[in-house]
Design an enzyme around this catalytic site. Sequence first.
Site: not given
Length: 334
Positions: A129, A131, A153
């Site tokens: 991701s 992120e 996350y």
Amino acid sequence: MEKRRALITGINGQDGSYLAELLLEKNYEVHGLVRRAGLEAPEYRMENLLPCIDRVKLHPASLESYAGIFNAVAKIRPQECYHLAAASFVSYDFDDEFSTLTANINGTHYLLAALKDLTPDCRFYFAGSSEMFGRAESAPQNEQTRFRPRSIYGISKVAGFELVRNYRERYGTHASSGILFNHESPRRGHEFVTRKISSGVARILAGQAAELRLGNLDALRDWGYAKEYVRAMWLMLQQQVPDDYVIATGQLHSVREFVEAAFDCAGLDWSKHVVLDQSFFREAETIALNGDSSKARAVLGWRPEKPFREIVREMVEFECRRLGLGLPVTGTAR
């Protein structure tokens, strides 16, 4: 010719359902791991899979149980495995840090270990991701950019990424990671801002709501199209040599632009309906993340195609159909 067997975790999510359809088109035998609760109420928990649910084989298993994963892998013996399942909604994860880390890290480790022991030639894809980059030190971000995650996350995804790399280098596992930037579609989860906007517009158009409460309209995202991104996943596992790839459009759009495009599709003035709500602002908002997918373009032959406003239009039209509003909606997506 015998069909290739593929296993998808998170098969009932946005990416998993589109990937299942893609693999079925390519004549794969498709298996998916789902929670038992999903099998008991498919009309509620398997909505994304309904177009192809009669052509896939679903197996109850929890990513928090190594025994369950081991038994499923032993039964399926996949030749390709796409690990998409994760606790993925960023805004919730600081409220439940331990379960997010446990599910995402252990689930990835359990799956890699089971595949190594039972079907070592299986090719493995891990859903990374953007992120993971968090407060990145440079832009755009590519495969060499240092990770600086700012959410639980993101931290869990970095750990999963390193597990994948470790298995690739230590055990020779054909394991690749896709570092995917935001990608949207009508199947996006209702908790994500893009789906909140598209469904909110339809409800306002239908007279079911008068306002849409949102957070930071100036937040920037690199938004792509989910159907195109799952094709990149498949392409990674068709390569002779496993590797890691950033998948992104390289173009930034603000939440405000998404809002404007969505309301424009419905012929509505967004400024008359959108209300800013401080409770929706993320405390640990990342800097603007936009990806450099040059490597994927050169090696995989992949490139994004669907324009931003067409993605928005497709999402709004889907929500309008759900409410019986008919098509086309009144505005124009430029």
